[in-house]
Motif scaffolding. Structure first.
Motif, PDB file in Angstrom:
ATOM      1  N   LEU A   1       0.848  -1.186   0.000  1.00 10.95           N
ATOM      2  CA  LEU A   1       0.000   0.000   0.000  1.00 10.95           C
ATOM      3  C   LEU A   1       0.883   1.235   0.000  1.00 10.95           C
ATOM      4  O   LEU A   1       2.059   1.181   0.357  1.00 10.95           O
ATOM      5  CB  LEU A   1      -0.922   0.017   1.210  1.00 10.95           C
ATOM      6  CG  LEU A   1      -0.288   0.192   2.593  1.00 10.95           C
ATOM      7  CD1 LEU A   1      -1.306   0.738   3.580  1.00 10.95           C
ATOM      8  CD2 LEU A   1       0.255  -1.125   3.128  1.00 10.95           C
ATOM      9  N   GLN A   2       0.298   2.358  -0.392  1.00  9.97           N
ATOM     10  CA  GLN A   2       1.004   3.624  -0.285  1.00  9.97           C
ATOM     11  C   GLN A   2       0.077   4.662   0.320  1.00  9.97           C
ATOM     12  O   GLN A   2      -1.142   4.625   0.132  1.00  9.97           O
ATOM     13  CB  GLN A   2       1.546   4.088  -1.640  1.00  9.97           C
ATOM     14  CG  GLN A   2       0.523   4.453  -2.696  1.00  9.97           C
ATOM     15  CD  GLN A   2       1.194   4.895  -3.988  1.00  9.97           C
ATOM     16  OE1 GLN A   2       1.819   4.105  -4.686  1.00  9.97           O
ATOM     17  NE2 GLN A   2       1.057   6.178  -4.301  1.00  9.97           N
ATOM     18  N   MET A   3       0.670   5.560   1.083  1.00  6.41           N
ATOM     19  CA  MET A   3      -0.108   6.559   1.791  1.00  6.41           C
ATOM     20  C   MET A   3       0.765   7.783   2.055  1.00  6.41           C
ATOM     21  O   MET A   3       1.941   7.822   1.661  1.00  6.41           O
ATOM     22  CB  MET A   3      -0.697   5.983   3.079  1.00  6.41           C
ATOM     23  CG  MET A   3       0.274   5.222   3.930  1.00  6.41           C
ATOM     24  SD  MET A   3      -0.508   3.950   4.960  1.00  6.41           S
ATOM     25  CE  MET A   3      -1.721   4.881   5.838  1.00  6.41           C
ATOM     26  N   LEU A   4       0.198   8.769   2.714  1.00  3.71           N
ATOM     27  CA  LEU A   4       0.907  10.023   2.926  1.00  3.71           C
ATOM     28  C   LEU A   4       0.379  10.704   4.180  1.00  3.71           C
ATOM     29  O   LEU A   4      -0.642  10.299   4.741  1.00  3.71           O
ATOM     30  CB  LEU A   4       0.730  10.947   1.712  1.00  3.71           C
ATOM     31  CG  LEU A   4      -0.707  11.299   1.313  1.00  3.71           C
ATOM     32  CD1 LEU A   4      -1.234  12.536   2.036  1.00  3.71           C
ATOM     33  CD2 LEU A   4      -0.815  11.507  -0.194  1.00  3.71           C
ATOM     34  N   GLN A   5       1.099  11.736   4.596  1.00  5.54           N
ATOM     35  CA  GLN A   5       0.645  12.544   5.723  1.00  5.54           C
ATOM     36  C   GLN A   5       0.848  14.013   5.401  1.00  5.54           C
ATOM     37  O   GLN A   5       1.886  14.407   4.856  1.00  5.54           O
ATOM     38  CB  GLN A   5       1.410  12.178   6.999  1.00  5.54           C
ATOM     39  CG  GLN A   5       0.878  12.886   8.249  1.00  5.54           C
ATOM     40  CD  GLN A   5       1.496  12.346   9.521  1.00  5.54           C
ATOM     41  OE1 GLN A   5       1.705  11.151   9.649  1.00  5.54           O
ATOM     42  NE2 GLN A   5       1.795  13.224  10.453  1.00  5.54           N
ATOM     43  N   THR A   6      -0.153  14.822   5.720  1.00  3.94           N
ATOM     44  CA  THR A   6      -0.059  16.258   5.481  1.00  3.94           C
ATOM     45  C   THR A   6       0.579  16.948   6.683  1.00  3.94           C
ATOM     46  O   THR A   6       0.748  16.368   7.758  1.00  3.94           O
ATOM     47  CB  THR A   6      -1.442  16.875   5.256  1.00  3.94           C
ATOM     48  OG1 THR A   6      -2.171  16.890   6.498  1.00  3.94           O
ATOM     49  CG2 THR A   6      -2.228  16.113   4.206  1.00  3.94           C
ATOM     50  N   GLU A   7       0.905  18.195   6.470  1.00  9.13           N
ATOM     51  CA  GLU A   7       1.245  19.049   7.605  1.00  9.13           C
ATOM     52  C   GLU A   7      -0.017  19.268   8.457  1.00  9.13           C
ATOM     53  O   GLU A   7      -1.096  18.801   8.120  1.00  9.13           O
ATOM     54  CB  GLU A   7       1.816  20.376   7.105  1.00  9.13           C
ATOM     55  CG  GLU A   7       3.163  20.219   6.394  1.00  9.13           C
ATOM     56  CD  GLU A   7       3.713  21.533   5.882  1.00  9.13           C
ATOM     57  OE1 GLU A   7       3.077  22.595   6.109  1.00  9.13           O
ATOM     58  OE2 GLU A   7       4.780  21.511   5.231  1.00  9.13           O
ATOM     59  N   ARG A   8       0.132  19.980   9.544  1.00  6.27           N
ATOM     60  CA  ARG A   8      -0.958  20.142  10.505  1.00  6.27           C
ATOM     61  C   ARG A   8      -2.208  20.716   9.838  1.00  6.27           C
ATOM     62  O   ARG A   8      -2.159  21.728   9.142  1.00  6.27           O
ATOM     63  CB  ARG A   8      -0.517  21.060  11.650  1.00  6.27           C
ATOM     64  CG  ARG A   8      -1.585  21.252  12.721  1.00  6.27           C
ATOM     65  CD  ARG A   8      -1.108  22.206  13.801  1.00  6.27           C
ATOM     66  NE  ARG A   8      -2.157  22.434  14.772  1.00  6.27           N
ATOM     67  CZ  ARG A   8      -3.135  23.309  14.635  1.00  6.27           C
ATOM     68  NH1 ARG A   8      -3.198  24.051  13.539  1.00  6.27           N
ATOM     69  NH2 ARG A   8      -4.065  23.452  15.562  1.00  6.27           N
ATOM     70  N   TYR A   9      -3.330  20.022  10.046  1.00  6.64           N
ATOM     71  CA  TYR A   9      -4.621  20.522   9.557  1.00  6.64           C
ATOM     72  C   TYR A   9      -5.161  21.516  10.579  1.00  6.64           C
ATOM     73  O   TYR A   9      -5.060  21.291  11.798  1.00  6.64           O
ATOM     74  CB  TYR A   9      -5.592  19.352   9.387  1.00  6.64           C
ATOM     75  CG  TYR A   9      -6.850  19.687   8.630  1.00  6.64           C
ATOM     76  CD1 TYR A   9      -6.805  19.990   7.277  1.00  6.64           C
ATOM     77  CD2 TYR A   9      -8.091  19.704   9.277  1.00  6.64           C
ATOM     78  CE1 TYR A   9      -7.960  20.301   6.578  1.00  6.64           C
ATOM     79  CE2 TYR A   9      -9.248  20.018   8.578  1.00  6.64           C
ATOM     80  CZ  TYR A   9      -9.181  20.320   7.235  1.00  6.64           C
ATOM     81  OH  TYR A   9     -10.323  20.631   6.546  1.00  6.64           O
TER      82      TYR A   9
END
Length: 372
Positions: free
Chosen positions: A217-225
């Motif tokens: 799988l591949q995924m990501l994380q954003t900076e602070r929402y």
């Protein structure tokens, strides 16, 4: 005192260490890397009860969810939050399928109910998109995948009779013992091999005919929402991937795009304690897996998340891929077998590893005659 050797530092191995310590064992936990770097730290941290298959799997997920909640009272560092989840309908056809499921007794068994748009935004005010409704599962929860293992190891160490040893690759398995790449023999009354997607090497012969496969799988994380999400989020494509929803007519869902079909794509969103959003995910089932990350599915997942939240997302802070082990026998929660006297292989929970690890560990102790 009896001694247990747990091979594998991920969540399945670590939860075995927790339950073995509770059962009165002195526990040594071995990990090939200096610290765990596999699927257990590359996931959403979701305790996802709602989508589990009716029967033994759902019962195990509920039992595990209760185990997580009890553990959180002793180990706040795991970041357990009983925040529930919303599976969002953006189209009328999606809402129709969700409404059909909500009317079934299976929904009540999972604490799932159908919400209208106003109720969705009352439960999670951060959902500002033009949603038509959602399935709200109050059983679902979340932990922090990047800190949960370390917090559990500290808890185990404080309880006494526990040792974690990183940098020990197992090269041989014997009766109630393993030997590492440095020639050290680790002997115990019980050995648990919980090395995740490592299907080859020392475990290859034991798993050559086992119903397991790796999944990438591949995924990501954003900076602070800038807002706090009050729940985890999923989109209607998630209905296609969780067996709980097989009781309704999924063919009524809108057809998937070629991109979504190719990557077996579904949207999941979980907010981290620092405010960043973990967003995914995709599924690839056939090796060899690509060594690079494909931007197209990531862009699609970001677009879907932005549509539900109704605002622009922060920049992406990091991206990654992961590989987990999945048991292909649908009647099993995982693959578990005693491959030598006193040596148990436990692998293949698939995407259920974080959710069900407490129940998986508990069931291993029962299978080994340690608990009833």
């Amino acid at each position: 005192m009896k001694r247990a050797i747990v091979v594998g530092g991920g969540i399945v191995g670590t939860m075995h260490a927790v339950y073995l310590q509770r059962a009165g064992f002195e526990v040594t936990q071995l990990e090939a890397d200096a610290e765990p770097r596999g699927a257990s730290v590359r996931n959403f941290g979701l305790i996802w009860v709602g989508g589990r298959k009716a029967g033994a799997e759902l019962a195990a997920a509920i039992r595990a969810r209760q185990g997580w909640e009890r553990l959180a009272a002793d180990v706040p560092g795991i970041g357990f939050r009983a925040e529930g989840s919303l599976t969002i309908a953006l189209e009328a056809a999606e809402l129709k399928v969700m409404a059909s499921f909500a009317e079934h007794p299976a929904a009540a068994a999972r604490r799932i109910e159908l919400l209208d748009p106003g109720e969705v935004k009352a439960v999670n005010p951060a959902v500002r998109g033009e949603v038509l409704g959602a399935l709200w599962c109050q059983w679902d929860a979340v932990v922090e995948p990047r800190s949960v293992l370390g917090a559990l190891r500290c808890f185990l160490a404080a309880g006494g009779g526990y040792r974690f040893a990183g940098g020990h690759q197992i090269v041989e398995v014997d009766e109630s013992a393993v030997i590492d790449d440095q020639g050290t023999r680790w002997q115990g009354d019980l050995v648990v091999l919980a090395t995740g997607a490592a299907h080859r090497g020392v475990r290859g012969a034991d798993l050559s005919r086992a119903p397991v496969r790796p999944v990438r799988l591949q995924m990501l994380q954003t900076e602070r929402y800038p807002e706090r999400l009050q729940t985890s989020l999923a989109d209607a494509d998630s209905l296609r991937y969780y067996p709980a929803y097989d009781i309704v007519e999924l063919d009524d869902l809108p057809p998937q795009s070629p991109l979504a079909l190719r990557h077996h794509l579904q949207l999941l969103v979980a907010q981290r304690a620092d405010g960043g959003l973990t967003i995914g995910d995709t599924h690839l089932y056939r090796e060899p897996f690509d060594f690079d990350l494909d931007e197209a599915p990531s862009e699609e997942l970001l677009r879907r998340a932005g549509r539900i939240l109704g605002r622009s997302l922060p920049p992406v802070a990091r991206r990654w891929e992961g590989v987990y082990s999945q048991c292909t026998d649908g009647d099993r929660l995982c693959y578990r077998a005693e491959v030598r006297p006193g040596v148990w292989v436990v692998t293949g929970p698939g995407g259920r590893g974080m959710t069900c690890a407490p129940a998986i560990a508990e069931d291993t102790l029962v299978a080994a005659g340690i608990a009833s």
